[in-house]
Write a protein that holds these residues in place. Structure first.
Motif, PDB file in Angstrom:
ATOM      1  N   SER A 121       5.783 -11.618  22.143  1.00 24.10           N
ATOM      2  CA  SER A 121       6.723 -11.016  23.099  1.00 24.10           C
ATOM      3  C   SER A 121       7.891 -10.304  22.429  1.00 24.10           C
ATOM      4  N   ALA A 122       8.416 -10.891  21.356  1.00 23.72           N
ATOM      5  CA  ALA A 122       9.597 -10.313  20.705  1.00 23.72           C
ATOM      6  C   ALA A 122       9.238  -9.238  19.696  1.00 23.72           C
ATOM      7  N   SER A 123       7.974  -8.840  19.667  1.00 26.95           N
ATOM      8  CA  SER A 123       7.551  -7.811  18.705  1.00 26.95           C
ATOM      9  C   SER A 123       7.551  -6.417  19.315  1.00 26.95           C
ATOM     10  N   LEU A 124       8.217  -6.259  20.465  1.00 27.69           N
ATOM     11  CA  LEU A 124       8.220  -4.955  21.129  1.00 27.69           C
ATOM     12  C   LEU A 124       9.265  -3.993  20.574  1.00 27.69           C
ATOM     13  N   LEU A 125      10.269  -4.485  19.865  1.00 32.22           N
ATOM     14  CA  LEU A 125      11.471  -3.688  19.624  1.00 32.22           C
ATOM     15  C   LEU A 125      11.304  -2.547  18.629  1.00 32.22           C
ATOM     16  N   LEU A 163      14.304  -6.900  25.692  1.00 26.21           N
ATOM     17  CA  LEU A 163      15.241  -7.860  26.274  1.00 26.21           C
ATOM     18  C   LEU A 163      14.682  -8.491  27.543  1.00 26.21           C
ATOM     19  N   ALA A 164      14.010  -7.687  28.357  1.00 29.63           N
ATOM     20  CA  ALA A 164      13.427  -8.216  29.597  1.00 29.63           C
ATOM     21  C   ALA A 164      12.359  -9.260  29.301  1.00 29.63           C
ATOM     22  N   ALA A 165      11.495  -8.975  28.344  1.00 33.48           N
ATOM     23  CA  ALA A 165      10.434  -9.924  27.988  1.00 33.48           C
ATOM     24  C   ALA A 165      11.018 -11.232  27.465  1.00 33.48           C
ATOM     25  N   ILE A 166      12.030 -11.144  26.615  1.00 38.22           N
ATOM     26  CA  ILE A 166      12.640 -12.348  26.047  1.00 38.22           C
ATOM     27  C   ILE A 166      13.333 -13.172  27.130  1.00 38.22           C
ATOM     28  N   ALA A 167      14.057 -12.502  28.029  1.00 37.72           N
ATOM     29  CA  ALA A 167      14.765 -13.214  29.096  1.00 37.72           C
ATOM     30  C   ALA A 167      13.791 -13.966  29.998  1.00 37.72           C
ATOM     31  N   ALA A 212       3.905 -17.059  32.085  1.00 34.22           N
ATOM     32  CA  ALA A 212       4.722 -16.116  31.319  1.00 34.22           C
ATOM     33  C   ALA A 212       4.166 -14.694  31.303  1.00 34.22           C
ATOM     34  N   VAL A 213       2.862 -14.543  31.136  1.00 35.82           N
ATOM     35  CA  VAL A 213       2.301 -13.208  30.900  1.00 35.82           C
ATOM     36  C   VAL A 213       2.474 -12.258  32.084  1.00 35.82           C
ATOM     37  N   PRO A 214       2.070 -12.633  33.303  1.00 34.68           N
ATOM     38  CA  PRO A 214       2.278 -11.681  34.411  1.00 34.68           C
ATOM     39  C   PRO A 214       3.754 -11.334  34.616  1.00 34.68           C
ATOM     40  N   ALA A 215       4.620 -12.331  34.489  1.00 38.29           N
ATOM     41  CA  ALA A 215       6.051 -12.092  34.708  1.00 38.29           C
ATOM     42  C   ALA A 215       6.642 -11.188  33.634  1.00 38.29           C
ATOM     43  N   THR A 216       6.278 -11.422  32.372  1.00 33.21           N
ATOM     44  CA  THR A 216       6.820 -10.580  31.299  1.00 33.21           C
ATOM     45  C   THR A 216       6.246  -9.170  31.362  1.00 33.21           C
ATOM     46  N   LEU A 217       4.959  -9.049  31.703  1.00 38.06           N
ATOM     47  CA  LEU A 217       4.356  -7.718  31.848  1.00 38.06           C
ATOM     48  C   LEU A 217       5.083  -6.905  32.919  1.00 38.06           C
ATOM     49  N   LEU A 218       5.337  -7.534  34.060  1.00 35.99           N
ATOM     50  CA  LEU A 218       6.000  -6.840  35.160  1.00 35.99           C
ATOM     51  C   LEU A 218       7.427  -6.445  34.783  1.00 35.99           C
ATOM     52  N   ALA A 219       8.179  -7.405  34.231  1.00 36.86           N
ATOM     53  CA  ALA A 219       9.584  -7.143  33.899  1.00 36.86           C
ATOM     54  C   ALA A 219       9.700  -6.110  32.786  1.00 36.86           C
ATOM     55  N   SER A 220       8.883  -6.243  31.747  1.00 29.67           N
ATOM     56  CA  SER A 220       8.989  -5.351  30.598  1.00 29.67           C
ATOM     57  C   SER A 220       8.537  -3.930  30.947  1.00 29.67           C
ATOM     58  N   THR A 221       7.473  -3.811  31.739  1.00 27.06           N
ATOM     59  CA  THR A 221       6.994  -2.480  32.117  1.00 27.06           C
ATOM     60  C   THR A 221       7.991  -1.798  33.048  1.00 27.06           C
ATOM     61  N   ALA A 222       8.575  -2.546  33.974  1.00 32.38           N
ATOM     62  CA  ALA A 222       9.612  -1.974  34.844  1.00 32.38           C
ATOM     63  C   ALA A 222      10.811  -1.519  34.019  1.00 32.38           C
ATOM     64  N   ALA A 223      11.144  -2.299  32.987  1.00 30.60           N
ATOM     65  CA  ALA A 223      12.252  -1.912  32.106  1.00 30.60           C
ATOM     66  C   ALA A 223      11.909  -0.653  31.315  1.00 30.60           C
ATOM     67  N   LEU A 224      10.638  -0.520  30.890  1.00 33.50           N
ATOM     68  CA  LEU A 224      10.205   0.701  30.202  1.00 33.50           C
ATOM     69  C   LEU A 224      10.341   1.905  31.127  1.00 33.50           C
ATOM     70  N   TRP A 225       9.898   1.761  32.364  1.00 32.54           N
ATOM     71  CA  TRP A 225      10.012   2.853  33.336  1.00 32.54           C
ATOM     72  C   TRP A 225      11.472   3.269  33.503  1.00 32.54           C
TER      73      TRP A 225
END
Length: 414
Positions: free
Chosen positions: A144-148, A179-183, A393-406
């Motif tokens: 998860s923290a390897s996105l940066l 940050l969204a994925a980590i939170a 964790a996975v569905p929630a982080t995918l949703l939050a992180s992708t929305a943050a990317l958008w």
């Protein structure tokens, strides 16, 4: 036939019979794919040539992480976390999250799995906390923290090359998703492990020889910070970030060689040449699979555009494929299809292949390696617990992180 070769290589990488390296299966499989005509020699060489700069960069980052470990950077970080937690397992979890996120982002997920996980185990024992929440955190955050940053993961390096972005632009667009994925991960961990975090164990006596607080290797920290800054500088100058990594390795490695505290052979070994060879050979096998029709099927699945629904669709497909065939083959197969759509779809693929593997053991090689390290320390990993945690964790982080990317794409532009 190419699919059978790919599956055979992946099964071999998971099982590693007699401790043989992954390349022992990948190289013959790549040669067989060329011999059978499922990929032409020209296409195979083109794939290897395109991967060589990425693999070279990976090797340099692995050496840099090894040199930081030799200087005691990870032990010092563990000591600081233990001192700051005040004996509270919840505070210790927060400290482990902070250190694991920093190590993963700057020194890659391999450093977190291989070098930080044993330190976290020792730190939890000495703090009188149950180890489980903290070592599971190193597994999840390695992904998860390897996105940066482009250097945080091999998949990032591949996506960075395909995206056409500069180092700083990549980091700017991925900061909010990171940050969204980590939170989300932290919130899930606090809830999932609430019972473990409320329990204490008898602190392990470190013994007189180990009670001294490890010193913080300031010279190493300075070189690491300058190397990180160098990644941005050389990228802005239109040069490969590998030059900055080479500079960091030259300074730290040269210092260790002059002090006779390491050897050239050790440094070459730290670069994991057989794993690098595995990546190159795997690229050829994946090219054979893609040429055999996988690309057509995936192209029909991937949504078009960089709107939020399309980005969520791309991330979901990437996450699913990563859990079916591992994230490295998944990113190699998906990036050529996503790249024509611009940075948005490419980064959505990255989110999927980095966050998705937290669902299953086989999603990433890093998770498999983490499991092996825990077994070496006499700790069994519960498949049921790992899967239940991943389902949260996975569905929630995918949703939050992708929305943050958008959101990042809308504000900063692609």
């Amino acid at each position: 036939m190419p699919v059978v070769l790919l599956l055979g290589v992946l099964v071999f990488a998971v099982v590693r019979p007699r401790g043989l390296p992954e390349a022992a299966a990948a190289v013959p499989a790549a040669a067989l794919a060329v011999a059978l005509g499922t990929v032409t020699p020209h296409a195979a060489w083109a794939q290897v040539r395109s991967l060589l700069p990425v693999v070279g960069f990976l090797a340099l980052v692995l050496v840099l992480a090894h040199l930081c470990a030799r200087e005691g950077l990870f032990e010092a970080a563990g000591a600081v976390v233990a001192r700051r937690c005040g004996g509270s397992p919840r505070s210790l979890l927060a400290g482990v999250f902070a250190v694991a996120c920093a190590v993963t982002a700057v020194l890659s997920l391999d450093a977190t799995v291989v070098l930080l996980t044993p330190v976290v185990l020792a730190t939890a024992a000495r703090a009188g906390a149950l180890a489980r929440p903290h070592v599971y955190a190193t597994a999840h955050l390695a992904n998860s923290a390897s996105l940066l940053l482009p250097v945080s993961n091999l998949t990032n390096l591949l996506a960075f090359t395909a995206s056409g972005l500069t180092f700083t632009r990549f980091a700017a667009l991925m900061t909010l998703p990171w940050l969204a994925a980590i939170a989300v991960e932290y919130a899930v961990f606090r809830r999932f492990f609430r019972i473990d975090l409320g329990q204490r164990t008898t602190p392990e006596d470190a013994g007189p020889a180990d009670r001294a607080v490890p010193r913080v290797p300031r010279f190493t920290l300075v070189v690491l910070a300058l190397t990180l800054a160098g990644f941005a500088v050389v990228s802005l100058a239109g040069q490969e970030p590998a030059w900055a990594a080479l500079g960091g390795v030259a300074v730290l490695g040269g210092r260790e060689l002059l002090r006779r505290r390491t050897t050239v052979r050790e440094l070459v070994g730290a670069a994991s040449p057989l794993f690098c060879l595995f990546v190159l050979a795997l690229g050829v096998v994946v090219q054979a699979v893609v040429s055999g029709g996988l690309a057509t099927g995936l192209a029909e699945l991937l949504p078009l555009g960089d709107g939020l629904p399309a980005l969520l669709g791309v991330a979901a497909v990437a996450a699913l494929l990563a859990n079916l065939i591992n994230n490295l083959p998944a990113v190699l197969a998906l990036l050529p299809l996503a790249a024509p759509g611009g940075p948005g779809p490419v980064l959505a693929v990255l989110i999927g292949v980095n966050l998705g593997p937290n669902l299953t053991y086989v999603g990433s090689l890093a998770t498999l390696l983490w499991r092996r390290i825990l077994h070496q320390h006499g700790i069994a990993v519960d498949l049921g617990r790992f899967t239940r945690l991943g389902l949260l964790a996975v569905p929630a982080t995918l949703l939050a992180s992708t929305a943050a990317l958008w959101a990042s794409l809308r504000v900063l532009g692609g």
